[in-house]
Design a protein around this motif. Structure first.
Motif, mmCIF file in Angstrom:
data_model
loop_
_atom_site.group_PDB
_atom_site.id
_atom_site.type_symbol
_atom_site.label_atom_id
_atom_site.label_comp_id
_atom_site.label_asym_id
_atom_site.label_seq_id
_atom_site.Cartn_x
_atom_site.Cartn_y
_atom_site.Cartn_z
ATOM 1 N N ARG A 13 25.777 -7.783 5.838
ATOM 2 C CA ARG A 13 24.640 -8.642 6.190
ATOM 3 C C ARG A 13 25.084 -9.750 7.130
ATOM 4 O O ARG A 13 26.186 -10.285 6.977
ATOM 5 C CB ARG A 13 24.047 -9.277 4.922
ATOM 6 N N TYR A 84 23.836 2.793 2.572
ATOM 7 C CA TYR A 84 23.827 1.583 1.737
ATOM 8 C C TYR A 84 23.542 1.909 0.261
ATOM 9 O O TYR A 84 24.389 1.692 -0.605
ATOM 10 C CB TYR A 84 22.804 0.584 2.309
ATOM 11 N N ASN A 89 26.528 2.036 -2.574
ATOM 12 C CA ASN A 89 26.135 1.474 -3.866
ATOM 13 C C ASN A 89 25.945 2.483 -4.999
ATOM 14 O O ASN A 89 25.704 2.068 -6.145
ATOM 15 C CB ASN A 89 24.882 0.607 -3.687
ATOM 16 N N TRP A 93 30.418 1.568 -5.304
ATOM 17 C CA TRP A 93 30.207 0.434 -6.228
ATOM 18 C C TRP A 93 30.549 0.815 -7.675
ATOM 19 O O TRP A 93 31.389 0.160 -8.315
ATOM 20 C CB TRP A 93 28.784 -0.109 -6.089
ATOM 21 N N ASP A 138 34.483 -6.083 3.117
ATOM 22 C CA ASP A 138 33.890 -5.344 1.992
ATOM 23 C C ASP A 138 33.779 -3.827 2.117
ATOM 24 O O ASP A 138 34.039 -3.230 3.148
ATOM 25 C CB ASP A 138 32.549 -5.974 1.606
ATOM 26 N N TYR A 139 33.358 -3.276 0.973
ATOM 27 C CA TYR A 139 33.453 -1.826 0.729
ATOM 28 C C TYR A 139 32.564 -0.985 1.631
ATOM 29 O O TYR A 139 32.767 0.212 1.749
ATOM 30 C CB TYR A 139 33.123 -1.534 -0.749
ATOM 31 N N HIS A 140 31.594 -1.610 2.267
ATOM 32 C CA HIS A 140 30.732 -0.855 3.179
ATOM 33 C C HIS A 140 31.495 -0.364 4.406
ATOM 34 O O HIS A 140 31.075 0.586 5.049
ATOM 35 C CB HIS A 140 29.577 -1.734 3.675
ATOM 36 N N ILE A 163 35.197 -6.773 -3.790
ATOM 37 C CA ILE A 163 35.014 -6.207 -5.139
ATOM 38 C C ILE A 163 36.371 -5.674 -5.632
ATOM 39 O O ILE A 163 37.343 -5.679 -4.879
ATOM 40 C CB ILE A 163 33.899 -5.120 -5.131
ATOM 41 N N ARG A 270 23.433 -11.728 -10.451
ATOM 42 C CA ARG A 270 22.576 -10.719 -9.844
ATOM 43 C C ARG A 270 22.243 -9.715 -10.940
ATOM 44 O O ARG A 270 23.067 -9.487 -11.841
ATOM 45 C CB ARG A 270 23.321 -9.973 -8.726
ATOM 46 N N ARG A 308 19.206 -4.681 -5.275
ATOM 47 C CA ARG A 308 19.291 -3.219 -5.063
ATOM 48 C C ARG A 308 18.252 -2.463 -5.889
ATOM 49 O O ARG A 308 18.567 -1.491 -6.582
ATOM 50 C CB ARG A 308 20.703 -2.743 -5.395
HETATM 51 O O1 F6P Z 1 29.941 -8.754 -4.237
HETATM 52 C C1 F6P Z 1 29.676 -7.781 -3.333
HETATM 53 C C2 F6P Z 1 28.384 -7.992 -2.573
HETATM 54 O O2 F6P Z 1 28.238 -6.960 -1.635
HETATM 55 C C3 F6P Z 1 28.340 -9.320 -1.855
HETATM 56 O O3 F6P Z 1 29.029 -9.306 -0.652
HETATM 57 C C4 F6P Z 1 26.869 -9.525 -1.714
HETATM 58 O O4 F6P Z 1 26.525 -10.853 -1.509
HETATM 59 C C5 F6P Z 1 26.355 -9.014 -3.028
HETATM 60 O O5 F6P Z 1 27.265 -8.011 -3.424
HETATM 61 C C6 F6P Z 1 24.912 -8.548 -2.949
HETATM 62 O O6 F6P Z 1 24.830 -7.284 -2.431
HETATM 63 P P1 F6P Z 1 23.731 -6.699 -1.455
HETATM 64 O O7 F6P Z 1 24.107 -7.097 -0.063
HETATM 65 O O8 F6P Z 1 23.841 -5.233 -1.690
HETATM 66 O O9 F6P Z 1 22.405 -7.263 -1.841
#
Ligand code: F6P
Length: 459
Positions: A13, A84, A89, A93, A138-140, A163, A270, A308
């Protein structure tokens, strides 16, 4: 500003989001430590942040917001479904979080993951200045380092995984394990939240790739630094919010709403199945059932930020949590007084800090978490050295916050007992622990984190 950037950040993002107010739309900087840590570094030099703007039906041209050039990368509805929600995810994830939900391995998600990584790598290659720095998050984007190195061997390339990085027994499940490791090995510095993550990575690279070395690795004639860089928060910001009269006044209003004299237990997460929201609610229910606490003595506040929501497992979790909350409130509540206040929404930082100020016990019970910044935020706001942090052993934070009350979230009896112990802890013991916790968080802020990563990358 030059159109070539000395520093390029790549993350899923962008650091901004679109806001529509009174018929006018514009960009606003997103909240969060990563964005605030990067801003001072990026503002001083020509730099670009590459990421997704958050919509599938449009993507604006690159634009400058508060001194930082944002480069939006379009993602289609198919990209979101496969790259995504799918590979990122529903494969990575859960796999990287101890497989607490079964990871799905689909070839029709792997190809889009590669394609989106190629798209981001191509843009980074285009915008980076000669010998510039590219920091990928990050993992993406685990394939971007190697893709970018092929396109631009002159660059210094860093990668940080926010992560956990899993142990061999789990990572070995992934059909594309070698490709992912080789993707990451394209970086000069590969950073993890904990030493454990770094060790897992080095061990896996020795097993599945040509890399050699104990911790740092030698790969294809290059040195790859493999190191832990525990991320943190903007400590001063949280401390000053905690002193802010408006925030303190708001906390008093919330206190009156929740009931004077009741001890407050707080969870802020979250809405994610890694966070252990369900298990802590069960533990609180156990305390009420066994009458070790009552509705009049305590109140539980759970803030769960929507996340998500199109992924099945997240919908199931929400249903489960809401059923649990409803059950406990139905069994133990009275007219005008409920044991659990549950908010399924995000709150502004001022409101959150108001809740942190009120929380006698902060419960952070993930089954696995890369770091967990909520734990650090709570600590930073406890300017009177009181309150208890109940923290899962399976968070990255637990490696630093050793004076927290540590718990195994899989053990519901243990968790219930610890919650009771936290609610009855003496003020002296609270102060002894909280002083240490605050010192630890103050000594490693998100600015220290960003600077140490850049230093490693420049070395
Ligand atoms: O902790 C990993 C993470 O991808 C963060 O970088 C991000 O802020 C959070 O999870 C929320 O994820 P998403 O971008 O999928 O809403």
């Amino acid at each position: 500003m030059s159109d070539k950037s000395e520093i390029v950040i790549v993350s899923n993002r962008l650091p901004v989001h679109r806001v529509d107010r009174e018929g006018r739309s514009g960009w606003e900087t997103s909240p969060g430590g990563l964005v605030s840590a990067m801003t001072p570094i990026l503002r001083d030099r020509p730099s670009t942040w590459i990421g997704w703007a958050g919509a599938t039906d449009w993507s604006p041209d690159p634009f400058i917001h508060e001194g930082i050039r944002n480069y939006p990368v379009p993602l289609t509805a198919d990209d979101i479904a496969n790259f995504y929600e799918g590979f990122s995810n529903s494969t990575l994830w859960p796999l990287y979080h101890d497989a607490i939900r079964t990871p799905s391995y689909h070839r029709h998600w792997w190809r889009p993951y590669q394609e989106v990584n190629e798209r981001f790598a191509a843009i980074a290659a285009e915008v980076a200045a000669p010998n510039g720095i590219v920091w990928i998050h990050d993992y993406h984007f685990q394939l971007v380092p190697a893709m970018l190195r092929v396109l631009r061997p002159d660059l210094r390339i860093g990668f940080f995984l926010h992560i956990p990085f899993p142990p061999q027994e789990l990572f070995a499940q992934m059909p594309w394990r070698r490709q992912v490791l080789e993707g990451l090995l394209g970086a000069d510095v590969v950073g993890f939240q904990t030493k454990m993550g770094a060790q897992n990575f080095s061990r896996l690279c020795r097993k599945y790739t040509d890399a050699i070395g104990a911790r740092d690795l030698d790969y294809q004639g290059r040195h790859v630094t493999v190191q832990a860089f525990p991320i943190s928060i903007d400590y001063a910001r949280y401390e000053s919010l905690a002193r802010d009269p408006a925030v303190r006044q708001r906390a008093e209003v919330l206190r009156a709403q929740l009931g004077e004299g009741r001890r407050i237990v707080l969870g802020v997460d979250r809405m994610d199945y890694t966070k252990g929201i369900d298990i802590r609610i069960k533990a609180y229910g156990e305390l009420l059932r066994s009458k070790r606490t009552t509705l009049r003595d305590t109140v539980f506040v759970q803030v769960a930020v929507p996340s998500r929501e199109r992924v099945d497992e997240y919908q199931t979790l929400r249903d489960d949590v809401e059923r649990l909350v409803g059950g406990i409130n139905g069994s133990y509540g009275e007219l005008g007084m409920t044991p659990i206040h549950y908010l399924h929404r995000s709150l502004p930082a001022e409101e959150l800090v108001g809740l942190y100020l009120l929380a006698d016990v902060m419960v952070v019970t993930p089954f696995r978490d890369g770091m967990n910044l909520v734990a650090k935020e709570y600590v930073a706001t406890r300017i009177e050295d009181d309150g208890v942090l109940l923290l899962s052993e399976f968070t990255g934070s637990a490696h630093e916050l050793k004076s927290a009350m540590l718990v195994n979230p899989h053990d519901v009896d243990g968790l219930t007992n610890r919650l009771y112990a936290a609610l009855t802890m003496s003020p002296t013991e609270q102060a002894r622990r909280m002083k240490r916790l605050r010192r630890t968080v103050k000594e490693n802020t998100v600015y220290d984190w960003a600077n140490s990563f850049f230093e490693a990358l420049a070395a």
